[in-house]
Design a protein around this motif. Structure first.
Motif, PDB file in Angstrom:
ATOM      1  N   TYR A  21       0.788  -1.228   0.000  1.00 47.71           N
ATOM      2  CA  TYR A  21       0.000   0.000   0.000  1.00 47.71           C
ATOM      3  C   TYR A  21       0.827   1.288   0.000  1.00 47.71           C
ATOM      4  O   TYR A  21       0.258   2.380   0.010  1.00 47.71           O
ATOM      5  N   GLY A  22       2.137   1.148  -0.048  1.00 46.16           N
ATOM      6  CA  GLY A  22       2.973   2.345  -0.124  1.00 46.16           C
ATOM      7  C   GLY A  22       2.690   3.310   1.013  1.00 46.16           C
ATOM      8  O   GLY A  22       2.629   2.914   2.182  1.00 46.16           O
ATOM      9  N   ASP A  23       2.480   4.580   0.678  1.00 42.33           N
ATOM     10  CA  ASP A  23       2.300   5.591   1.713  1.00 42.33           C
ATOM     11  C   ASP A  23       0.832   5.806   2.098  1.00 42.33           C
ATOM     12  O   ASP A  23       0.488   6.795   2.743  1.00 42.33           O
ATOM     13  N   GLN A  24      -0.068   4.873   1.699  1.00 38.84           N
ATOM     14  CA  GLN A  24      -1.474   5.020   2.104  1.00 38.84           C
ATOM     15  C   GLN A  24      -1.581   4.956   3.630  1.00 38.84           C
ATOM     16  O   GLN A  24      -1.056   4.044   4.265  1.00 38.84           O
ATOM     17  N   GLU A  25      -2.263   5.932   4.209  1.00 38.89           N
ATOM     18  CA  GLU A  25      -2.474   5.956   5.653  1.00 38.89           C
ATOM     19  C   GLU A  25      -3.743   5.160   5.962  1.00 38.89           C
ATOM     20  O   GLU A  25      -4.845   5.542   5.567  1.00 38.89           O
ATOM     21  N   PRO A  26      -3.619   4.036   6.678  1.00 41.49           N
ATOM     22  CA  PRO A  26      -4.809   3.224   6.936  1.00 41.49           C
ATOM     23  C   PRO A  26      -5.695   3.840   8.010  1.00 41.49           C
ATOM     24  O   PRO A  26      -5.252   4.685   8.788  1.00 41.49           O
ATOM     25  N   LYS A  27      -6.939   3.403   8.055  1.00 46.03           N
ATOM     26  CA  LYS A  27      -7.788   3.678   9.199  1.00 46.03           C
ATOM     27  C   LYS A  27      -7.351   2.703  10.293  1.00 46.03           C
ATOM     28  O   LYS A  27      -7.401   1.484  10.090  1.00 46.03           O
ATOM     29  N   HIS A  28      -6.885   3.239  11.419  1.00 46.67           N
ATOM     30  CA  HIS A  28      -6.378   2.338  12.456  1.00 46.67           C
ATOM     31  C   HIS A  28      -7.226   2.476  13.718  1.00 46.67           C
ATOM     32  O   HIS A  28      -7.572   3.582  14.142  1.00 46.67           O
ATOM     33  N   TYR A  29      -7.522   1.311  14.316  1.00 47.19           N
ATOM     34  CA  TYR A  29      -8.366   1.273  15.511  1.00 47.19           C
ATOM     35  C   TYR A  29      -7.600   0.546  16.618  1.00 47.19           C
ATOM     36  O   TYR A  29      -7.394  -0.676  16.549  1.00 47.19           O
ATOM     37  N   GLY A  30      -7.161   1.293  17.602  1.00 47.11           N
ATOM     38  CA  GLY A  30      -6.375   0.732  18.694  1.00 47.11           C
ATOM     39  C   GLY A  30      -7.230   0.395  19.900  1.00 47.11           C
ATOM     40  O   GLY A  30      -8.417   0.725  19.978  1.00 47.11           O
TER      41      GLY A  30
END
Length: 353
Positions: A21-30
């Protein structure tokens, strides 16, 4: 001064995702409160990436089944449980946030593994006993597991891990996987569910004649890969001997699994393989042999079947409450009891049998 946290396991996962995904910023859920400190969610985090191929979908990746920080387990070869889960879910092109139910489903998988110690491997399956998205109008009521096609197994400082992709499947697809094998069924349907993207609206693959024929051929030629099956309503009752009468020994099964057990016996015993049913308090092992019979030792029951007995059982084992004796195995009766399917609140939502 606080010490720098060693997140080498986490970083290794990120590096693998960077390749896709290269530099794609994911939706992250911590997770706010760690599971070990009383938190509800066992996984440290879940990332969701937008993928456009082969169809627009969310690509979820978990953090927490493997060792994300310092090495703690004694097994040097594998990081934690040796895997992280992924899940590909069909996405509308204008959808900006992944659905919460998918995150909850992955956390539920975490609870299952952390509480039971059972791990997922490619080729496994799991019956959800209801829609994988609670309340949804979907035929997908079970899950299959295979290797993620884009994420290869990696070596981390804490050991190796695989990326195991979770795939939503229908009830009849689950049965096909049990009576043949998971990967065979998934491969047969790959053209229709490319990259195994889960789509809640899809119909069963077995409605496609070429796939149904491939499954039937696979079962007949190769038999079933299912050697063990957990049976919730499994029980054995020793028959009582009286002065003038003798009661048969009784094997009890639930209606929900009776039909599949009959098919599994066909796919195992007739191929010279055993089938083990595992209950909460007892284990029943069916073995192939020329002469039928049964024996019991503590909590283990062994039943030997020949081809005649297998075919008789295959005809009699139906999802219907009844008790019957087998002409091929004198002294043994089989009781099929109703199965009650309950929701998360304990309410009966379906009665089988």
């Amino acid at each position: 001064m606080s010490e720098e946290v060693n997140a080498s396991g986490w970083d290794a996962i990120d590096q693998e995702l960077l390749k896709v995904y290269g530099d794609q910023e994911p939706k992250h859920y911590g997770t706010v409160i760690p599971y070990l400190l009383g938190g509800e969610d066992p996984l440290e985090g879940i990332s969701a990436y937008k993928s456009e191929t082969p169809v627009p979908h969310w690509h979820f990746v978990t953090y927490g089944f493997s060792e994300l920080y310092e090495k703690e387990s004694e097994d040097a070869d594998y990081s934690g449980y040796g895997f992280e889960l992924t899940f590909r879910l069909a996405r509308n092109e204008d959808e900006e946030e992944p659905p919460a139910w998918a995150l909850n489903l992955l956390q539920n998988m975490g609870r299952y593994v952390f509480d039971s110690g059972n791990v997922f491997r490619s080729g496994d399956y799991l019956d959800a006993n209801g829609p994988i998205c609670q309340g949804a109008d979907t035929l997908l009521t079970a899950l299959a597991f295979t290797l993620d096609s884009e994420l290869s197994a990696i070596e981390t400082p804490n050991g190796q891990l695989e990326f195991i992709q979770m795939v939503g499947i229908t009830g009849d697809e689950l049965e096909a996987m049990q009576t043949w094998n998971t990967i065979g069924v998934l491969n047969a349907g790959l053209e229709y569910i490319p990259n195994y993207v889960t789509d809640l609206s899809r119909a069963s693959l077995l409605q496609i004649s070429s796939i149904a024929e491939a499954v039937e051929k696979g079962m007949v030629e190769e038999g079933s890969n299912t050697g063990y099956l957990f049976v919730d309503q499994l029980a054995w009752e020793q028959g009582k001997k009286g002065l003038f009468s003798k009661q048969p020994n009784k094997l009890t099964l639930g209606a929900k699994q009776a039909g599949i057990i009959g098919k599994l016996l066909r796919g195992r015993i007739l191929k010279g393989r055993s089938l083990t049913l595992v209950g909460r308090e007892i284990r029943v092992v069916f073995e192939p042999g020329e002469k039928c019979g049964y024996s019991m030792e503590e909590t283990d029951v062994t039943i030997t079947l020949n081809e005649t007995a297998v075919m008789e059982l295959n005809q009699c084992l139906m999802p219907q409450e009844k008790e019957f004796e087998l002409s091929s195995i004198p002294g043994l009766s089989i009781l099929i009891k109703k199965t009650y399917i309950k929701d998360q609140q304990g309410n009966i939502v379906e009665t089988i049998g």
